[in-house]
Motif scaffolding. Structure first.
Motif, PDB file in Angstrom:
ATOM      1  N   SER A 103       0.827  -1.210   0.000  1.00  0.00           N
ATOM      2  CA  SER A 103       0.000   0.000   0.000  1.00  0.00           C
ATOM      3  C   SER A 103       0.861   1.259   0.000  1.00  0.00           C
ATOM      4  O   SER A 103       0.589   2.213  -0.737  1.00  0.00           O
ATOM      5  CB  SER A 103      -0.922   0.002   1.222  1.00  0.00           C
ATOM      6  N   VAL A 104       1.908   1.278   0.820  1.00  0.00           N
ATOM      7  CA  VAL A 104       2.786   2.445   0.869  1.00  0.00           C
ATOM      8  C   VAL A 104       3.517   2.623  -0.455  1.00  0.00           C
ATOM      9  O   VAL A 104       3.652   3.747  -0.959  1.00  0.00           O
ATOM     10  CB  VAL A 104       3.788   2.327   2.036  1.00  0.00           C
ATOM     11  N   ALA A 105       3.965   1.536  -1.042  1.00  0.00           N
ATOM     12  CA  ALA A 105       4.664   1.622  -2.326  1.00  0.00           C
ATOM     13  C   ALA A 105       3.746   2.157  -3.420  1.00  0.00           C
ATOM     14  O   ALA A 105       4.173   2.957  -4.267  1.00  0.00           O
ATOM     15  CB  ALA A 105       5.214   0.253  -2.716  1.00  0.00           C
ATOM     16  N   ASP A 106       2.493   1.728  -3.414  1.00  0.00           N
ATOM     17  CA  ASP A 106       1.528   2.294  -4.363  1.00  0.00           C
ATOM     18  C   ASP A 106       1.433   3.807  -4.188  1.00  0.00           C
ATOM     19  O   ASP A 106       1.391   4.567  -5.165  1.00  0.00           O
ATOM     20  CB  ASP A 106       0.140   1.682  -4.142  1.00  0.00           C
ATOM     21  N   HIS A 107       1.390   4.233  -2.931  1.00  0.00           N
ATOM     22  CA  HIS A 107       1.240   5.660  -2.640  1.00  0.00           C
ATOM     23  C   HIS A 107       2.467   6.449  -3.084  1.00  0.00           C
ATOM     24  O   HIS A 107       2.337   7.606  -3.513  1.00  0.00           O
ATOM     25  CB  HIS A 107       1.000   5.847  -1.141  1.00  0.00           C
ATOM     26  N   VAL A 108       3.638   5.841  -2.973  1.00  0.00           N
ATOM     27  CA  VAL A 108       4.857   6.496  -3.470  1.00  0.00           C
ATOM     28  C   VAL A 108       4.692   6.878  -4.928  1.00  0.00           C
ATOM     29  O   VAL A 108       4.987   8.013  -5.335  1.00  0.00           O
ATOM     30  CB  VAL A 108       6.082   5.575  -3.290  1.00  0.00           C
ATOM     31  N   PHE A 109       4.190   5.952  -5.714  1.00  0.00           N
ATOM     32  CA  PHE A 109       4.047   6.242  -7.146  1.00  0.00           C
ATOM     33  C   PHE A 109       2.887   7.189  -7.422  1.00  0.00           C
ATOM     34  O   PHE A 109       2.933   7.972  -8.379  1.00  0.00           O
ATOM     35  CB  PHE A 109       3.935   4.944  -7.945  1.00  0.00           C
ATOM     36  N   ALA A 110       1.853   7.160  -6.579  1.00  0.00           N
ATOM     37  CA  ALA A 110       0.789   8.153  -6.709  1.00  0.00           C
ATOM     38  C   ALA A 110       1.351   9.556  -6.503  1.00  0.00           C
ATOM     39  O   ALA A 110       1.050  10.486  -7.264  1.00  0.00           O
ATOM     40  CB  ALA A 110      -0.320   7.862  -5.699  1.00  0.00           C
ATOM     41  N   LEU A 111       2.201   9.720  -5.480  1.00  0.00           N
ATOM     42  CA  LEU A 111       2.813  11.022  -5.214  1.00  0.00           C
ATOM     43  C   LEU A 111       3.803  11.407  -6.314  1.00  0.00           C
ATOM     44  O   LEU A 111       3.831  12.563  -6.760  1.00  0.00           O
ATOM     45  CB  LEU A 111       3.520  11.005  -3.855  1.00  0.00           C
ATOM     46  N   MET A 112       4.621  10.453  -6.737  1.00  0.00           N
ATOM     47  CA  MET A 112       5.593  10.736  -7.793  1.00  0.00           C
ATOM     48  C   MET A 112       4.905  11.234  -9.060  1.00  0.00           C
ATOM     49  O   MET A 112       5.306  12.239  -9.660  1.00  0.00           O
ATOM     50  CB  MET A 112       6.419   9.481  -8.097  1.00  0.00           C
ATOM     51  N   LEU A 113       3.867  10.532  -9.468  1.00  0.00           N
ATOM     52  CA  LEU A 113       3.149  10.895 -10.689  1.00  0.00           C
ATOM     53  C   LEU A 113       2.391  12.208 -10.517  1.00  0.00           C
ATOM     54  O   LEU A 113       2.342  13.038 -11.438  1.00  0.00           O
ATOM     55  CB  LEU A 113       2.190   9.776 -11.085  1.00  0.00           C
ATOM     56  N   ALA A 114       1.801  12.403  -9.341  1.00  0.00           N
ATOM     57  CA  ALA A 114       1.045  13.632  -9.102  1.00  0.00           C
ATOM     58  C   ALA A 114       1.951  14.864  -9.201  1.00  0.00           C
ATOM     59  O   ALA A 114       1.567  15.887  -9.784  1.00  0.00           O
ATOM     60  CB  ALA A 114       0.373  13.578  -7.731  1.00  0.00           C
ATOM     61  N   VAL A 115       3.161  14.757  -8.625  1.00  0.00           N
ATOM     62  CA  VAL A 115       4.088  15.891  -8.671  1.00  0.00           C
ATOM     63  C   VAL A 115       4.686  16.040 -10.067  1.00  0.00           C
ATOM     64  O   VAL A 115       4.682  17.140 -10.641  1.00  0.00           O
ATOM     65  CB  VAL A 115       5.206  15.730  -7.621  1.00  0.00           C
ATOM     66  N   ALA A 116       5.205  14.955 -10.603  1.00  0.00           N
ATOM     67  CA  ALA A 116       5.908  15.029 -11.890  1.00  0.00           C
ATOM     68  C   ALA A 116       4.984  15.450 -13.025  1.00  0.00           C
ATOM     69  O   ALA A 116       5.394  16.187 -13.925  1.00  0.00           O
ATOM     70  CB  ALA A 116       6.547  13.683 -12.212  1.00  0.00           C
ATOM     71  N   ARG A 117       3.728  15.003 -13.001  1.00  0.00           N
ATOM     72  CA  ARG A 117       2.791  15.312 -14.083  1.00  0.00           C
ATOM     73  C   ARG A 117       1.876  16.501 -13.775  1.00  0.00           C
ATOM     74  O   ARG A 117       0.934  16.763 -14.510  1.00  0.00           O
ATOM     75  CB  ARG A 117       1.933  14.076 -14.391  1.00  0.00           C
ATOM     76  N   HIS A 118       2.137  17.202 -12.684  1.00  0.00           N
ATOM     77  CA  HIS A 118       1.341  18.384 -12.304  1.00  0.00           C
ATOM     78  C   HIS A 118      -0.152  18.063 -12.266  1.00  0.00           C
ATOM     79  O   HIS A 118      -0.984  18.827 -12.775  1.00  0.00           O
ATOM     80  CB  HIS A 118       1.597  19.542 -13.270  1.00  0.00           C
TER      81      HIS A 118
END
Length: 314
Positions: A103-118
């Motif tokens: 679950s935490v690893a999924d959230h890491v990528f949610a945050l990464m994509l949210a920031v990187a893709r604005h």
């Protein structure tokens, strides 16, 4: 044979409430108005305790339970538990390592994509413009093929690294010592790790040893294209230094599930479009909840039967 007393210091599943009431004499802290009064009455009888990461279990708390033999922490981090005092008294501590890692690893990528893709600025633009054609577009970058640094390659870090393979990311990591069971690139220091990568993910334990481990020098090493992701503990990052780095273009952005410092220190982050924040919920999924509670039940069952305890860390 009398049933042992169990102190339940945090929310648990309804299934465990029922099951443990059959095998223990349970005491639910959240159901009493006066913890001190409860401990004064039954503290000497408590044999085991269920708690979680955010709740403080300090020396005074432990001293109120002189017969305590086991602390079961539903979460991974035990930095709020006085482990030194527990060890001195021979109290066993287990944690929930592995139960929330996916679950935490999924959230890491949610945050990464949210920031990187604005994602958030583009979402707001869509909501504020009725005509699709008039909507401004915030140009973004991809995470595909980038270099990812993981500070703390434990259960969560390994799950993050596995997901990174799907994005063709090159994985670097820093631990206190290299792991022999992985081919990911080891960096000898946090600054070296930051200098190698474009995304720096924090998934190491909190506590005094890692306080402000990510400081101004590390953020400078991460650089103007760098994005910081923190799903561990807010104390690991110097928040004042992070605010300065984000304000001055020292790094590109940040995705934060935890934020350290006081309200005044944290407040500037709330106005930054290059920051995405969530309230420490990366591991709070229904799937992780089931796994945590199942593990806690297995630990208590082993404790009752005099068997080896799963996830023992002390």
């Amino acid at each position: 044979m009398a049933k042992p007393h169990l102190l339940i210091n945090c929310p648990v599943s309804s299934r465990n409430k029922a099951s443990w009431s059959e095998r223990f004499v349970p005491h639910f802290i959240e159901e009493v108005g006066d913890r001190a009064a409860l401990l004064s009455e039954v503290g000497e009888h408590i044999k085991a305790m269920i708690t979680d990461g955010p709740r403080v279990v300090d020396k005074d708390y432990l001293e109120a339970m002189p017969s305590l033999e086991l602390i079961v922490c539903l979460g991974v981090g035990i930095d709020k538990i006085d482990a030194v005092e527990a060890k001195r008294r021979g109290i066993i501590i287990t944690n929930g390592s592995g139960t929330n890692a996916p679950s935490v690893a999924d959230h890491v990528f949610a945050l990464m994509l949210a920031v990187a893709r604005h994602i958030l600025p583009n979402d707001q633009a869509m909501r504020q413009h009725a005509a699709y054609e008039e909507c401004p577009k915030f140009t973004s970058g991809t995470i595909h093929g980038k270099r990812l640094g993981i500070l703390g390659l434990g259960a969560i870090g390994m799950e993050v690294a596995r997901r990174a393979q799907a994005f063709d990311m090159e994985v670097f990591y820093h631990n206190r010592k290299p792991r022999n069971d992985t081919k990911y690139h080891y960096s000898p220091s946090v600054a070296d790790l930051a200098d190698e990568v474009q995304f720096l993910c924090i998934s190491c334990p909190g506590g005094p040893e890692t306080c402000h481990l990510v400081n101004a020098d590390v953020l400078k090493a991460l650089g103007p294209e760098g994005i910081l992701i923190n799903v561990a503990r807010g104390s690991i990052v110097d928040t004042a230094a992070l605010v300065g780095a984000l304000s001055n273009g020292v790094i590109r952005g940040a995705g934060l599930d935890v934020v350290g410092g006081d309200d005044v220190t944290r407040q500037p982050l709330c106005k930054m479009e290059n920051v995405v924040m969530t309230p420490h919920l990366s591991g709070n999924t229904s799937e992780a909840w089931v796994l945590k509670n199942n593990l806690a039940d297995r630990i208590l069952t082993a404790f009752l039967n005099g068997k080896e305890l799963p996830n023992r860390i002390l």
